[in-house]
Write a protein that holds these residues in place. Structure first.
Motif, short mmCIF file in Angstrom:
data_model
loop_
_atom_site.label_atom_id
_atom_site.label_comp_id
_atom_site.label_asym_id
_atom_site.label_seq_id
_atom_site.Cartn_x
_atom_site.Cartn_y
_atom_site.Cartn_z
N GLN A 54 0.84 -1.20 0.00
CA GLN A 54 0.00 0.00 0.00
C GLN A 54 0.88 1.24 0.00
N ARG B 115 -1.49 5.02 3.78
CA ARG B 115 -2.50 3.99 3.98
C ARG B 115 -1.94 2.85 4.82
N THR C 196 -11.64 -0.06 -8.20
CA THR C 196 -12.09 1.18 -8.84
C THR C 196 -12.38 2.28 -7.81
N THR C 197 -12.45 1.90 -6.54
CA THR C 197 -12.63 2.92 -5.50
C THR C 197 -11.25 3.49 -5.19
N SER C 198 -11.27 4.63 -4.54
CA SER C 198 -10.00 5.12 -4.01
C SER C 198 -10.29 5.65 -2.62
N TYR C 199 -9.28 5.72 -1.79
CA TYR C 199 -9.55 6.26 -0.47
C TYR C 199 -8.38 7.03 0.09
N ASN C 200 -8.73 7.96 0.96
CA ASN C 200 -7.72 8.74 1.68
C ASN C 200 -7.90 8.47 3.17
N GLY D 131 -7.87 7.57 -12.31
CA GLY D 131 -8.65 7.25 -11.12
C GLY D 131 -8.34 5.85 -10.62
N GLY D 132 -9.15 5.41 -9.68
CA GLY D 132 -8.92 4.09 -9.09
C GLY D 132 -8.02 4.16 -7.89
N LEU D 133 -7.83 3.02 -7.26
CA LEU D 133 -7.12 2.96 -5.98
C LEU D 133 -5.69 3.48 -6.09
N ASP D 134 -5.02 3.13 -7.16
CA ASP D 134 -3.63 3.57 -7.32
C ASP D 134 -3.48 4.53 -8.48
N HIS D 135 -4.56 5.14 -8.86
CA HIS D 135 -4.56 6.05 -10.01
C HIS D 135 -4.02 5.37 -11.25
#
Lengths: 227, 377
Positions: free
Chosen positions: A118, A122, A173-177, B54-58
């Motif tokens: 990660q 994260r 496809t999600t992203s998070y901070n 986009g996406g988790l790791d761009h």
């Protein structure tokens, strides 16, 4: 391959029906019972280095077990270690899921399991460690949780905030901070939340209704001190 | 056809609808394969699209466009499709493409920098501990009172004696007593009370415990040609005590083990380790630097006590030449010509003093040990 969840709720079990020649990989120790036609093999998924990195980096088991219906069709019963719900996902070959280290129970032979590093923030603050499992491919994926599993569906750009220790799996496809739960540092921790993950859609986020770390801390007070 | 992208929109499931994206001359053709929309086909012109990362790791290319049922979003990860898309796309999409690529580069760069920083600081910490360890040990040792050291030594000493036969009196004990006295008289501000014990054993060995217990085996005395040689070993061992070498080793190995135990999260092991210390004391090996220090200081002490220092060197040399019997002392005190040479050079640098002989006759002392049978008249 057909799978069914038995006794849904806190103490479920998965029954997987395998046709002759089919196989399923499961977390080592997950097999509860099986037909005599099933062979249990121990396998270092991803080769020795892959297994080693999975063991040391994600804390997952070094060996996965492969249950193969080598002598005709049969069924396998699988169960996780902790009490909690099981969810069955069908991977379509395009969707990829990130799974926190204790979340994987079993998967079809065609799914691919990798350890993934990660990003620093994260890994440091996300509560799942620096390495998680990345699961892709096509086929059935069985996840387990501590407590009940809740699915959050996110539309594109829709946001949702999740306490980091409740995460089970989320789509790529999600992203998070990672952010503080409240605007102040002190309040962040006194509120009991510390850090939270702000997810942004589209995609799915699976969360568990109980926090293993908090449960561990709670149960510790009842454990008699030895010596 | 195998799906290569996920399409999101109001009428699709939240996990996205798998679809096949084909790049055409003037736009993208999207063929849906999910149930309900079997074979549905949608053509989007390049002019109607926006692209971003986009996406988790761009690492996904996100394509958006307006649809009658609401906004549609496409997540593309397949590199071949992305490349084909970029080549076919008209100029007005170049800037957004470049921005998306730039964003991916930035994110990757940031990850790399952060990881390098973390790796660097971990490395710095490890190096700092590695090279600063001696200093830390020294500070820690200097804070431990002599009484603790003596208690530690006492318990190890008792453990050791439980399996040994001690020579309580006789010419050998008297001789060692004389050596010890002559040596300790020359130690200024000596906080230790040295006690020398003679143990009946053919093992060629002698050792010192923290706090002042010195143990000499009769085997070593049989091996020595003169009292001066034994005094040399004694002087060396006394200096191990005076320089608190035993304590340094314990703190060092305990510190290392503690660190390992903490890293492995093994608290039970930590307790067991503490109990192990007593045993450790007996098998203690000193480091090369500690040996050298004990050698040099030992030599100086001999000189001050007016005991001929060449005995020490001679004994060392003799021990290194032959490997007779069980020379335990050698295993903990590796001999080398370099070591003897160093001592010779050190000796040459010291001011000459005329040595005073011991009051005992070494041959008689040795005879009392039974090494050379006394011939009956």
């Amino acid at each position: 391959m057909k799978s069914e969840i038995l006794y849904p709720g806190a103490f479920p079990m998965v029954r997987v029906d395998l046709a002759a020649g089919e196989s399923i990989k499961a977390e080592s120790g997950a097999m509860v019972a099986c037909s005599p036609t099933i062979d249990i093999e121990s396998k270092m998924e991803g080769g020795f280095l892959g297994a080693l990195s999975r063991k040391f980096l994600t804390g997952e088991k070094f060996f996965f077990q492969t249950l193969r219906a080598s002598r005709g069709s049969g069924e396998v019963l699988l169960a996780p270690t902790v009490p909690g719900e099981i969810v069955i996902l069908e991977l379509d070959g395009v969707n990829e899921y990130m799974v926190q280290k204790d979340g994987f129970l079993a998967g079809a032979d065609a799914i691919v399991i990798e350890s993934k590093m990660q990003s620093l923030s994260r890994g440091l603050l996300g509560g799942e460690g620096f390495f998680i499992l990345k699961i892709s491919g096509k086929g059935t994926l069985v996840l387990n949780s501590f407590g009940a599993i809740h699915k959050i569906e996110l539309k594109p750009d829709q946001e949702y905030i999740v306490d980091n220790s409740h995460l089970v799996a989320w789509s790529a496809t999600t992203s998070y901070n990672i952010e503080k739960a409240t605007s102040g540092w002190v309040a962040s921790f006194t509120s009991g939340e510390g850090f939270v993950c702000r997810f942004r859609g589209p995609g799915l986020v699976y969360i568990q209704s109980r926090n293993p770390g908090s449960f561990g801390a709670w149960i510790r007070q009842f454990i008699p001190v030895s010596e | 056809m195998i799906s290569n992208a996920l399409c999101f929109g109001n009428e699709f499931p939240a996990s996205g609808a798998p679809c096949v994206v084909q790049v055409e001359g003037d736009g993208l053709t999207i063929i849906f394969e999910s149930e309900g929309t079997e074979g549905a086909r949608e053509v989007i012109l390049f002019s109607a699209l926006t692209v971003s990362a986009g996406g988790l790791d761009h690492d996904h290319l996100v394509v958006k466009w307006a649809h009658a049922l609401g906004e549609r979003t496409l997540y593309l990860k397949n590199h071949d499709v992305i490349r084909a898309f970029r080549q076919a796309a008209p100029d007005q999409l170049n800037a957004p493409f470049e921005q998306a690529a730039e964003r991916v580069r930035q994110v990757r760069q940031r990850h790399r920098v952060l990881w390098a920083a973390v790796g660097g600081s971990i490395l710095a910490l490890v190096l700092g501990l590695w090279f600063g360890a001696d200093l830390l040990v020294e500070v820690a040792v200097s804070r431990i009172p002599v009484e603790w050291e003596q208690k530690l030594g006492d318990s190890a000493y008792r453990d050791f004696l439980a399996h040994q036969e001690v020579m309580k009196e006789g010419p050998a004990v008297t001789a060692l007593g004389e050596m010890t006295q002559r040596l300790t008289e020359q130690i200024p501000n000596n906080p230790y009370k040295f006690e020398v014990t003679v143990v009946k054993s053919d093992v060629v060995n002698a050792f010192a415990l923290p706090g002042g217990h010195v143990v000499v085996f009769t085997g070593l005395m049989k091996k020595a040609d003169s009292g001066e040689e034994v005094a040399g070993v004694m002087s060396h061992e006394l200096n191990h005590v005076l320089q608190r070498h035993g304590l340094e080793r314990i703190v060092k190995s305990l510190g290392l083990m503690t660190a390992v135990a903490i890293v492995l999260g093994d608290q039970q092991g930590l307790v067991g380790m503490m109990k192990q210390v007593g045993v450790e004391l007996l098998t203690l090996k000193f480091g090369r630097e500690q040996e050298t220090e004990a050698d040099v200081k030992g030599l100086q002490l001999l000189q001050r006590a007016k005991i001929d220092p060449s005995g020490m060197i001679k004994f060392f040399e003799r021990l290194s030449e032959k490997d007779e019997g069980r020379m335990e002392w050698l295993s903990t005190h590796p001999m080398s010509t370099a070591r003897a040479e160093r001592l010779k050079a050190e000796l040459a640098a010291l001011p000459k003093k005329s040595p005073e002989p011991f009051t005992f006759e070494w041959k008689q002392v040795q005879a009392s040990l039974g090494s050379q049978p006394v011939v009956a008249p």
